[in-house]
Design an enzyme around this catalytic site. Structure first.
Site, PDB file in Angstrom:
ATOM      1  N   LYS A  59       0.829  -1.282   0.258  1.00 34.60           N
ATOM      2  CA  LYS A  59       0.176  -0.202  -0.189  1.00 34.60           C
ATOM      3  C   LYS A  59       1.200   0.852  -0.624  1.00 34.60           C
ATOM      4  CE  LYS A  59      -3.982  -2.360   2.112  1.00 34.60           C
ATOM      5  NZ  LYS A  59      -4.970  -2.306   3.237  1.00 34.60           N
ATOM      6  N   HIS A  96       0.509  -6.893  17.547  1.00 31.79           N
ATOM      7  CA  HIS A  96      -1.002  -7.290  18.023  1.00 31.79           C
ATOM      8  C   HIS A  96      -1.718  -7.753  19.284  1.00 31.79           C
ATOM      9  CE1 HIS A  96       2.762  -8.745  16.267  1.00 31.79           C
ATOM     10  NE2 HIS A  96       2.425  -9.793  15.556  1.00 31.79           N
TER      11      HIS A  96
END
Length: 109
Positions: A59, A96
């Site tokens: 991206k 995470h």
């Protein structure tokens, strides 16, 4: 700055037992590290972090899937545990939380 990218992965959607899937995402060196991880949760976090990191890198390059092969993007950790890309002009952060992994990539000029 040349580009930024971010991606989030739902770890529940990853099949770490599907060797073909895992090998499509990870480089040989990343796969060796993955194999040494002992818990299923940590394997999910590792794979999800690499997947999100590679998506974020794509991206940032404005290419999307197919623009650069996942095997051309490698994410390892330095001696302090910080992730880094095999592109000296790219900076990455991976995090995470329970069932999610997220990655953010910044590309320098």
């Amino acid at each position: 700055m040349r580009g930024i990218g971010v991606d989030i992965v739902d770890l529940d959607r990853l099949d770490i037992d599907n060797l073909h899937f895992v090998e499509r995402i990870l480089t040989v060196e990343e796969y060796q590290i993955f194999r040494m991880i002992h818990t299923q949760q940590r394997k999910l976090e590792f794979l999800g972090g690499r997947f999100a990191g590679k998506e974020a890198y794509l991206k940032a390059h404005h290419t999307g899937l197919g623009g650069i092969d996942f095997h051309d993007i490698q994410i390892l950790n330095d001696e302090t545990g910080c992730p880094y890309l095999n592109d000296k002009k790219a900076h990455i952060s991976i995090s995470h939380e329970k069932k999610y992994a997220i990655a953010f990539v910044v590309l320098e000029e």
